[in-house]
Each structure stands twice: as structure tokens, then as C-alpha cells.
Design a protein around this motif. Structure first.
Motif, PDB file in Angstrom:
ATOM      1  N   ASN A 134       0.838  -1.191   0.000  1.00 48.06           N
ATOM      2  CA  ASN A 134       0.000   0.000   0.000  1.00 48.06           C
ATOM      3  C   ASN A 134       0.883   1.254   0.000  1.00 48.06           C
ATOM      4  N   GLU A 135       0.746   2.076  -1.056  1.00 50.24           N
ATOM      5  CA  GLU A 135       1.573   3.275  -1.203  1.00 50.24           C
ATOM      6  C   GLU A 135       0.718   4.537  -1.168  1.00 50.24           C
ATOM      7  N   ASP A 165      -2.804  -0.118  -3.293  1.00 47.71           N
ATOM      8  CA  ASP A 165      -1.812  -1.176  -3.458  1.00 47.71           C
ATOM      9  C   ASP A 165      -1.174  -1.060  -4.833  1.00 47.71           C
ATOM     10  N   VAL A 166       0.160  -1.096  -4.842  1.00 48.40           N
ATOM     11  CA  VAL A 166       0.927  -1.010  -6.082  1.00 48.40           C
ATOM     12  C   VAL A 166       1.865  -2.216  -6.125  1.00 48.40           C
ATOM     13  N   GLU A 205      11.083  10.172 -13.487  1.00 48.46           N
ATOM     14  CA  GLU A 205      10.726   9.693 -14.831  1.00 48.46           C
ATOM     15  C   GLU A 205       9.369  10.227 -15.276  1.00 48.46           C
ATOM     16  N   GLY A 206       8.757  11.090 -14.468  1.00 50.79           N
ATOM     17  CA  GLY A 206       7.465  11.669 -14.825  1.00 50.79           C
ATOM     18  C   GLY A 206       6.282  10.737 -14.597  1.00 50.79           C
ATOM     19  N   LYS A 207       6.475   9.730 -13.732  1.00 49.13           N
ATOM     20  CA  LYS A 207       5.408   8.773 -13.433  1.00 49.13           C
ATOM     21  C   LYS A 207       4.935   8.950 -11.992  1.00 49.13           C
ATOM     22  N   LEU A 208       3.685   8.537 -11.752  1.00 46.78           N
ATOM     23  CA  LEU A 208       3.108   8.584 -10.406  1.00 46.78           C
ATOM     24  C   LEU A 208       2.564   7.206 -10.042  1.00 46.78           C
ATOM     25  N   LEU A 213      -2.413   1.827 -11.424  1.00 44.93           N
ATOM     26  CA  LEU A 213      -3.759   1.349 -11.101  1.00 44.93           C
ATOM     27  C   LEU A 213      -4.532   0.988 -12.366  1.00 44.93           C
ATOM     28  N   LYS A 214      -5.460   0.072 -12.202  1.00 50.47           N
ATOM     29  CA  LYS A 214      -6.328  -0.321 -13.318  1.00 50.47           C
ATOM     30  C   LYS A 214      -7.213   0.872 -13.712  1.00 50.47           C
ATOM     31  N   PRO A 215      -7.598   0.965 -14.999  1.00 49.93           N
ATOM     32  CA  PRO A 215      -8.400   2.106 -15.467  1.00 49.93           C
ATOM     33  C   PRO A 215      -9.671   2.360 -14.649  1.00 49.93           C
ATOM     34  N   LEU A 216     -10.358   1.306 -14.229  1.00 52.22           N
ATOM     35  CA  LEU A 216     -11.572   1.497 -13.438  1.00 52.22           C
ATOM     36  C   LEU A 216     -11.247   2.165 -12.101  1.00 52.22           C
TER      37      LEU A 216
END
Length: 192
Positions: free
Chosen positions: A103-104, A115-116, A154-157, A162-165
Motif C-alpha cells: 500500500n503506497e 496497493d501497487v 521519470e514523470g510517473k506517479l 492502477l487499473k483504469p476502473l
């Protein structure tokens, strides 16, 4: 000096950061301010884009996670007691081990935790605050914190995993963060 943390929606959070040289203006003070900002915000890591700088610099202190663990968690992760370190010009050389969920949260995306799934081991090439070159492998919780902060440069979060939904369900909360419609107990700057 405690710096304002950039909120979700700020363009700098989506930029791939640039390597820097030892003569980067005010670097020792910037690193000192990043530590102070991270601790004042109760974070375990902070990347330069989060303080509005598009440079490959982040700090982590995974020891705090172990210091605040419940007794039944002790000894569960191979990297205990954690690491406190500065990473400059970091580049991933390898990702190894099983992927595992944890969990992040993120100081730039307050009040959202999910959760990631990430690899359990990362090998990085980087320089420290004296610009001494290192190639080192990290694992466990420390690897996870490093990968989270590395994503920032890297410009990511973390929400990108996460899944699109799930992202769609969070859209209202994310919009509130962008508009500054949240209260946090640390200094934040919101996109204009």
C-alpha cells in the motif's frame, strides 16, 4: 527551509528529469531543504519534481518505516533496518525478484493510498551528494521507496499503476487535489 510540495496536476510531475553536474546551483542547500521538507511532511522519500525542480535528485529514509513497524512485522523484510540516502542522476540497471503488492501513498497526491505492485529488487547506477559513483542493489521496502521516488524523476506517479476502473473511481479525489480542495498538515503548492 521547508519547501512547498507540488500537488497532483502540476506539469513538473509529468516531466522526465535531467541529470545534473556537481556545480548545480545551491545543491547542498537544496538537499538539506529536501530532507527538512520530507521530515516535516512525514514522508519517507522526496523527489526534486515534488518541489518543482525537474532534476534527477531524490532522498529516501526507509528506516522510518522500520522504526514505526508493529512487533509482528519485525524481521519480515530483508532490508531491515532500512536506508537513509541521497540519489543523484539515478538510472535503473536491473529489476529482479518477484513482484509484490504494498500500500503506497504520495505527498503530491495526499489522502489517497492504493496497493501497487513492484519488483522486490532494483539495481541502480547513481552518484551520491559528493558525486561519487555507485552501482548498488536494493531490496524489500527500501527498493519500493526507491522505485516510487525514481518514478517521480521519470514523470510517473503511483496512480499510473492502477487499473483504469480504479483511476476512474479516484478521478473526483484527484480533481479536488488539483483544485486545492484538500487540507494537509504540510506546505503544498497547487497548479494554477
Amino acid at each position: 527551509m521547508i519547501l512547498p510540495i507540488v500537488a497532483y496536476g502540476a506539469p513538473v510531475l509529468r516531466v522526465v528529469s535531467k541529470d545534473i553536474t556537481p556545480d548545480y546551483p545551491g545543491l547542498p542547500k537544496l538537499i538539506e531543504d529536501m530532507w527538512e521538507t520530507m521530515y516535516a511532511s512525514n514522508g519517507v522519500g522526496l523527489a526534486a519534481p515534488q518541489i518543482n525542480r525537474d532534476i534527477r535528485l531524490f532522498v529516501i529514509d526507509s528506516a522510518q518505516i522500520f522504526d514505526n513497524q508493529d512487533e509482528d512485522e519485525k524481521g519480515k523484510y530483508p532490508d531491515e533496518p532500512g536506508t537513509k540516502q541521497v540519489f543523484i542522476n539515478a538510472h535503473i540497471k536491473a529489476l529482479n525478484g518477484k513482484e509484490w503488492a504494498y500500500n503506497e501513498g504520495c505527498l503530491s497526491i495526499p489522502k489517497i493510498r492504493e496497493d501497487v505492485t513492484r519488483h522486490e529488487e532494483v539495481t541502480l547506477e547513481y552518484v551520491d551528494e559528493q558525486f561519487v559513483a555507485h552501482t548498488k542493489t536494493f531490496n524489500g521496502i527500501t527498493a519500493r521507496v526507491i522505485l516510487h521516488e525514481y518514478d517521480h524523476i521519470e514523470g510517473k506517479l503511483f496512480i499510473d499503476y492502477l487499473k483504469p476502473l480504479k483511476r476512474k473511481l479516484l478521478k473526483g479525489k484527484l480533481d479536488d487535489i488539483t483544485k486545492g480542495k484538500i487540507k494537509v498538515d504540510y506546505k503544498m503548492s497547487f497548479p494554477k
